[in-house]
Design a protein around this motif. Structure first.
Motif, mmCIF file in Angstrom:
data_model
loop_
_atom_site.group_PDB
_atom_site.id
_atom_site.type_symbol
_atom_site.label_atom_id
_atom_site.label_comp_id
_atom_site.label_asym_id
_atom_site.label_seq_id
_atom_site.Cartn_x
_atom_site.Cartn_y
_atom_site.Cartn_z
ATOM 1 N N ASN A 73 -5.005 4.680 3.461
ATOM 2 C CA ASN A 73 -5.676 4.326 4.715
ATOM 3 C C ASN A 73 -6.636 5.424 5.161
ATOM 4 O OD1 ASN A 73 -4.499 1.793 5.067
ATOM 5 N ND2 ASN A 73 -2.670 2.670 6.043
ATOM 6 N N ASP A 74 -6.222 6.676 5.004
ATOM 7 C CA ASP A 74 -7.090 7.785 5.417
ATOM 8 C C ASP A 74 -8.358 7.843 4.558
ATOM 9 O OD1 ASP A 74 -5.346 8.532 7.405
ATOM 10 O OD2 ASP A 74 -4.338 10.077 6.212
ATOM 11 N N TYR A 134 -8.720 2.468 -3.748
ATOM 12 C CA TYR A 134 -8.205 3.563 -2.917
ATOM 13 C C TYR A 134 -6.715 3.783 -3.130
ATOM 14 C CZ TYR A 134 -12.692 3.559 -0.575
ATOM 15 O OH TYR A 134 -14.036 3.648 -0.302
ATOM 16 N N LEU A 135 -5.953 2.711 -3.440
ATOM 17 C CA LEU A 135 -4.540 2.908 -3.743
ATOM 18 C C LEU A 135 -4.395 3.722 -5.030
ATOM 19 C CD1 LEU A 135 -1.548 2.389 -3.207
ATOM 20 C CD2 LEU A 135 -1.765 0.259 -4.530
ATOM 21 N N ARG A 136 -5.206 3.415 -6.061
ATOM 22 C CA ARG A 136 -5.119 4.166 -7.315
ATOM 23 C C ARG A 136 -5.530 5.624 -7.111
ATOM 24 N NH1 ARG A 136 -1.559 0.855 -9.032
ATOM 25 N NH2 ARG A 136 -2.353 -1.224 -9.529
ATOM 26 N N LEU A 137 -6.495 5.881 -6.235
ATOM 27 C CA LEU A 137 -6.876 7.265 -5.962
ATOM 28 C C LEU A 137 -5.763 8.000 -5.217
ATOM 29 C CD1 LEU A 137 -8.841 9.601 -5.988
ATOM 30 C CD2 LEU A 137 -9.967 8.618 -3.965
ATOM 31 N N ALA A 138 -5.137 7.320 -4.264
ATOM 32 C CA ALA A 138 -4.025 7.942 -3.540
ATOM 33 C C ALA A 138 -2.879 8.260 -4.493
ATOM 34 C CB ALA A 138 -3.555 7.024 -2.415
ATOM 35 N N GLN A 139 -2.600 7.343 -5.428
ATOM 36 C CA GLN A 139 -1.528 7.585 -6.392
ATOM 37 C C GLN A 139 -1.892 8.727 -7.348
ATOM 38 O OE1 GLN A 139 -1.311 3.655 -8.054
ATOM 39 N NE2 GLN A 139 0.340 2.983 -6.662
ATOM 40 N N ALA A 140 -3.176 8.850 -7.689
ATOM 41 C CA ALA A 140 -3.593 9.943 -8.569
ATOM 42 C C ALA A 140 -3.460 11.283 -7.867
ATOM 43 C CB ALA A 140 -5.035 9.722 -9.014
ATOM 44 N N LEU A 141 -3.776 11.328 -6.573
ATOM 45 C CA LEU A 141 -3.674 12.572 -5.813
ATOM 46 C C LEU A 141 -2.225 12.942 -5.512
ATOM 47 C CD1 LEU A 141 -6.654 12.100 -3.338
ATOM 48 C CD2 LEU A 141 -6.415 13.961 -4.990
ATOM 49 N N LEU A 142 -1.365 11.926 -5.315
ATOM 50 C CA LEU A 142 0.048 12.159 -4.985
ATOM 51 C C LEU A 142 0.925 11.489 -6.033
ATOM 52 C CD1 LEU A 142 0.024 11.491 -1.122
ATOM 53 C CD2 LEU A 142 0.007 13.699 -2.278
ATOM 54 N N PRO A 143 0.973 12.009 -7.265
ATOM 55 C CA PRO A 143 1.755 11.334 -8.315
ATOM 56 C C PRO A 143 3.241 11.234 -7.983
ATOM 57 C CG PRO A 143 1.066 13.537 -9.018
ATOM 58 C CD PRO A 143 0.338 13.247 -7.753
ATOM 59 N N SER A 147 -2.734 15.454 3.867
ATOM 60 C CA SER A 147 -2.099 15.123 5.150
ATOM 61 C C SER A 147 -3.026 15.295 6.336
ATOM 62 C CB SER A 147 -0.854 15.998 5.345
ATOM 63 O OG SER A 147 -1.214 17.382 5.371
ATOM 64 N N GLU A 148 -4.263 15.825 6.113
ATOM 65 C CA GLU A 148 -5.159 16.108 7.235
ATOM 66 C C GLU A 148 -6.165 14.997 7.510
ATOM 67 O OE1 GLU A 148 -6.907 19.942 6.791
ATOM 68 O OE2 GLU A 148 -4.958 20.981 6.728
ATOM 69 N N GLY A 149 -5.907 13.840 6.968
ATOM 70 C CA GLY A 149 -6.709 12.664 7.308
ATOM 71 C C GLY A 149 -8.183 12.836 6.971
ATOM 72 N N ARG A 150 -9.050 12.536 7.927
ATOM 73 C CA ARG A 150 -10.498 12.567 7.729
ATOM 74 C C ARG A 150 -10.986 13.934 7.250
ATOM 75 N NH1 ARG A 150 -14.885 13.087 6.559
ATOM 76 N NH2 ARG A 150 -16.823 12.185 7.373
ATOM 77 N N SER A 151 -10.262 14.992 7.561
ATOM 78 C CA SER A 151 -10.700 16.347 7.215
ATOM 79 C C SER A 151 -10.041 16.876 5.947
ATOM 80 C CB SER A 151 -10.397 17.300 8.381
ATOM 81 O OG SER A 151 -11.014 16.854 9.577
ATOM 82 N N MET A 152 -9.455 15.997 5.157
ATOM 83 C CA MET A 152 -8.681 16.463 3.994
ATOM 84 C C MET A 152 -9.526 17.286 3.020
ATOM 85 S SD MET A 152 -8.180 12.964 1.724
ATOM 86 C CE MET A 152 -7.671 11.949 3.106
ATOM 87 N N PHE A 206 -12.924 9.453 2.349
ATOM 88 C CA PHE A 206 -13.623 9.437 1.074
ATOM 89 C C PHE A 206 -15.117 9.750 1.210
ATOM 90 C CE2 PHE A 206 -15.422 7.307 -2.748
ATOM 91 C CZ PHE A 206 -14.665 7.950 -3.720
ATOM 92 N N LEU A 207 -15.648 9.734 2.435
ATOM 93 C CA LEU A 207 -17.079 9.981 2.630
ATOM 94 C C LEU A 207 -17.494 11.366 2.133
ATOM 95 C CD1 LEU A 207 -17.620 8.367 6.154
ATOM 96 C CD2 LEU A 207 -18.390 7.493 3.934
ATOM 97 N N ASP A 208 -16.600 12.358 2.277
ATOM 98 C CA ASP A 208 -16.927 13.695 1.757
ATOM 99 C C ASP A 208 -17.046 13.673 0.238
ATOM 100 O OD1 ASP A 208 -17.076 14.934 4.217
ATOM 101 O OD2 ASP A 208 -14.945 15.464 4.249
#
Length: 683
Positions: free
Chosen positions: A132-133, A111-120, A58-63, A140-142
C-alpha cells in the motif's frame, strides 16, 4: 550492511554498464541474479538485505529518503559514475520477472511482488502494508525518479556503455520502467538480431511500431522463431504489448547489423549444397558482412577443426577440411562454434534449394520462392504427402530423382523441377495436409512488406525507380498460415490472401510518376519512368555506329544505329557445357560426332587476387548440332541444343527426358551408339 549495498552497486555496474555496443538491458530474474553472485544460497535475499540497509520500508512515503539524498548529491556532481541507485533498480526488475498469477495475487499485481522482494521474510500484514505504501502512498515515485535518472545518464554516455532500452508504458507510467527491462531476456535479445535481418532492416531509424508488431506476430508464428515464454506472453497481452513494442524498437535502434547465435557470437549461415552431376553434397558458408578472410570453427563431432577462408570476390568461405552432411544434422540442425563466430544450420525436415551462381550447384534457401524452379529435399516421413501437393499445385515437369548406388542425402527424398505459380492451388493442397505447412513446405515467411522483381532503372542513384510496364511486385507480410491482408494502391483499396505469393502492381497502376502501396500500415513508394534520368550512353559504349544518312562515324556524330561493319555473318551456336567432365561430344543431326575440349581460363585471371568459379565453358557449335553428350565416370549426361527451327520437331514427345531415362543405367552408352548407327544408316 552499508558496505553490501556498495558491493551490489559495483557488481551491477560491472555486469550491465561495461563499455559495449548495442542495447543495454538490465534484465534480472532469479536465475540471472544467482549467476551474478555464485556460491550464495539465495542471491535475491542477499540483494534485498543490501537494499534494506539504505531503504526503510516502515517509513511509508519517505522509505527511499536516504537514497534520494545520495542521488541528489550525485546529480550535482560530475556524474562520471552511474547513479548510486543500481541495487534499487535491480530489485524492481527482479520483482517484475516474478509477476505471475497464484493464490496470493494476479499476474498484474506488481507492487505485491516488489513488497515480497523487499521483505522476503515479512509477514502477510507487513507485506500488504508495504504494498500500500508503494502504490497508494506514493512511495514508488522516488524509484521512478531513479529510473529516469539512470536513463538520462545512459543517454548522456552517447553509446559508450550501450544504448538505453529503458522505456515507459503509455498507461502504466510508474511500473513501465522496470517492466521494460523484464520483457526481453538475453536469449530474446540474440534471437531478435535474426528478426531484424528477416525484416531486411538496416542499422539506423527503426521501422514504425505497427510494422514491428505485425512483423513479430508473423515471424514468431514459426516454431524455430519463437522467443521466451515471457516474451510470447507479453506479445499477446493487450496491456503489455505497447510497451514490448517500444522496447523492441529500442533494440532495433541499437542494432549494429550483426546476427548473433545462441552463444552470443556472430552468426555465419550454413547452406546445404547439392551437386547432382557429381552426386555430392557439402556445406556452404556465406561470408557475413564485415566477416574476416579466415577463421576456424569446431565441428562438435569429434572436435574437428574446420578452417574457413575466402578471397575478394567470393561470397562463400572455402572449407579446408570438410564437415559431414548427414540425416541427423539436416533434421535436427547443427552448430559449429568458433572463438568469435558460430556457423548454424537450423532443423530442416524440408529444404528448398536454388542454383548457386558461384558454385554451379544447388544451394539451400530459407523457404520456397514462388515462380522459381527448386530442388527439394524432404524427409522420408513426408514424401507421400509432398507428392500429393506437387500433383495438385506444382507446375508440370517435377520428378522424384532416383537414388543411385550411394544415397546422396540419407533419410531424404529429392524432387527436381519443383515450381509453384498459383498461391490458391498451393493453399488448397496444404489446407488438407497441415503437417507439411508446419515443417515449412510453404512459401518463405515474409515479416515485412517489400517490393520484389520488376525492371529497376537508375540503380546507381536510386532503389525505387522502375521502367514503365516493369513495375515491381508487392510481397505482403505472410506467415506459416495464409491470411487476408488489406492493401491500398494509389488510394485504391484491395484485399488479398497473404500466402507468400506476390501481387503484380502492374495490373493496378499505369503511366509514369510516383506510386504508393500501403500494406498492413507500411507505406512503400516507387516511381515509374519512360527511361533513365541520364539519356547519354554509358562511358565506353556507342563509340562506333551509323549516322542517319548511312555513313559510318565515330562518337563526334549523331549516331542513328550503334554498331560496326562486319565481313560475314556467323551461324555458329553458343553452347554452355559443364566443366570437369571426362569427355564431351557434339552429336549432329546426321549422326556425326565431334569431340570438344574444355577451354582454359582466361590468362588475365591469373593476375588478380580472386578465385572465381565458373561451372561451364562455352562451345561454338555448328547449326547441325542437336545434342551435347558429356561423360563423367560411366555416366553420360545429354543436353538438347536445338533445333533452332521449331518446325523441325516431328515427334510430340520430350526427347531429352526419354533419353535421360534410357541412359540412366549402365547400358545407356550402348543405346546411344545404336541410335547413332541407325541415324547414319537413315542418312
Amino acid at each position: 550492511m552499508a558496505g553490501e549495498y556498495e558491493k551490489w552497486q559495483n557488481l551491477l555496474s560491472d555486469a550491465f554498464l561495461l563499455p559495449h555496443d548495442g542495447p543495454t538491458v538490465l534484465f534480472l530474474d532469479d536465475s540471472e541474479i544467482s549467476r551474478l553472485l555464485p556460491g550464495t544460497e539465495d542471491a535475491g535475499r542477499h540483494l534485498a538485505d543490501a537494499v534494506r540497509s539504505r531503504v526503510r520500508p516502515s517509513e511509508g512515503r519517505s522509505m527511499f529518503s536516504s537514497l534520494t539524498t545520495a542521488y541528489r548529491h550525485w546529480q550535482r556532481g560530475s556524474q562520471t559514475e552511474p547513479p548510486p541507485v543500481l541495487p534499487v533498480i535491480a530489485i524492481t526488475v527482479l520483482a517484475a520477472t516474478r509477476m505471475r498469477s497464484d493464490s496470493e495475487a494476479r499476474s498484474t499485481n506488481y507492487y505485491l511482488r516488489l513488497a515480497q522482494a523487499l521483505l522476503p521474510d515479512g509477514t502477510p500484514e507487513e507485506t500488504e502494508r508495504l504494498r500500500n505504501d508503494l502504490r497508494e502512498g506514493g512511495g514508488f515515485l522516488d524509484a521512478v525518479e531513479m529510473w529516469r535518472g539512470l536513463h538520462s545518464w545512459l543517454e548522456a554516455q552517447d553509446g559508450a556503455v550501450g544504448i538505453s532500452t529503458i522505456r515507459n508504458h503509455p498507461h502504466l507510467q510508474r511500473i513501465g520502467y522496470p517492466l521494460s527491462q523484464a520483457l526481453v531476456r538475453h536469449s530474446d535479445r540474440l534471437a531478435l538480431t535474426r528478426f531484424f535481418r528477416a525484416l531486411n532492416f538496416h542499422p539506423g531509424p527503426a521501422p514504425d511500431a505497427d510494422v514491428i508488431l505485425g512483423a513479430l506476430d508473423i515471424w514468431t508464428a514459426t516454431l524455430q522463431n519463437r522467443l521466451s515464454d515471457g516474451f510470447m506472453r507479453a506479445l499477446i497481452d493487450t496491456d503489455i504489448r505497447p510497451l514490448l513494442t517500444a522496447v523492441v524498437e529500442a533494440h532495433a535502434q541499437a542494432w549494429d547489423g550483426r546476427v548473433l547465435t545462441s552463444d552470443g557470437k556472430q552468426r555465419i549461415a550454413m547452406r546445404l549444397s547439392i551437386d547432382l552431376d557429381s552426386w555430392q553434397t557439402r556445406w556452404l558458408f556465406p561470408v557475413p558482412a564485415g566477416g574476416p578472410e579466415a577463421l576456424v570453427v569446431l565441428d562438435p563431432d569429434g572436435g574437428q577443426r574446420v578452417e574457413l577462408t575466402t578471397t575478394t570476390g567470393n561470397v562463400h568461405y572455402t572449407a579446408r577440411s570438410g564437415s559431414v552432411v548427414n540425416a541427423e544434422r539436416l533434421s535436427s540442425g547443427v552448430q559449429l562454434r568458433g572463438r568469435d563466430f558460430s556457423a548454424e544450420f537450423p532443423p530442416s525436415p524440408v529444404i528448398f534449394l536454388l542454383p548457386d551462381p558461384q558454385t554451379g550447384a544447388w544451394s539451400s534457401v530459407p523457404g520456397m520462392l514462388p515462380f522459381e524452379e527448386h530442388l527439394v529435399a524432404i524427409s522420408g516421413a513426408h514424401v507421400k504427402e509432398f507428392q500429393e501437393v506437387l500433383s495438385e499445385a506444382a507446375t508440370d515437369g517435377w520428378r522424384l530423382i532416383p537414388q543411385r548406388g550411394s544415397v546422396l542425402v540419407p533419410g531424404y527424398a529429392l524432387f527436381q523441377g519443383v515450381r509453384f505459380t498459383s498461391g490458391q492451388a498451393l493453399d488448397r493442397a496444404l489446407s488438407r495436409l497441415p503437417s507439411l505447412r508446419r515443417i515449412g513446405a510453404a512459401p518463405a515467411v515474409i515479416p515485412r512488406a517489400r517490393l520484389v522483381r520488376g525492371l529497376p532503372i537508375a540503380t546507381t542513384i536510386s532503389r525505387t525507380h522502375y521502367l514503365v510496364g516493369g513495375e515491381p511486385d508487392l510481397l505482403v507480410p505472410s506467415g506459416p498460415d495464409p491470411r487476408l491482408a488489406a492493401v491500398t494502391i494509389d488510394g485504391r483499396r484491395e484485399q488479398l490472401r497473404a500466402n507468400g505469393f506476390p501481387l503484380e502492381l502492374r495490373r493496378f497502376v499505369s503511366g509514369t510518376g510516383r506510386h504508393i502501396a500501403n500494406a498492413d500500415g507500411q507505406e512503400l513508394a516507387y516511381t515509374t519512368l519512360e527511361e533513365g534520368p541520364d539519356p547519354a550512353q554509358p562511358i565506353g559504349t556507342a563509340t562506333l555506329g551509323w549516322t542517319g544518312d548511312a555513313q559510318m562515324s565515330g562518337p563526334d556524330q549523331a549516331l542513328a544505329v550503334v554498331g560496326a561493319r562486319i565481313t560475314a555473318m556467323t551461324k555458329m551456336i553458343p553452347v554452355l557445357a559443364r566443366l570437369g567432365r571426362d569427355e564431351s561430344w557434339l552429336l549432329h543431326r546426321d549422326g556425326r560426332t565431334e569431340r570438344v575440349t574444355e577451354t582454359a581460363p582466361p590468362s588475365f585471371l591469373a593476375g588478380i587476387d580472386a578465385k572465381l568459379h565458373s561451372p561451364s565453358f562455352e562451345i561454338s557449335a555448328r547449326p547441325s548440332a542437336r545434342w551435347l553428350a558429356q561423360r563423367r565416370g560411366v555416366r553420360w549426361h545429354l543436353t538438347e541444343i536445338g533445333p533452332a527451327d521449331p518446325s523441325e520437331h516431328t515427334l510430340d514427345i520430350d526427347v531429352l527426358e526419354v533419353w535421360k531415362r534410357a541412359c540412366s543405367d549402365a547400358n545407356g552408352a550402348q543405346l546411344w551408339n545404336l541410335q547413332l548407327t541407325m541415324s547414319a544408316g537413315a542418312a
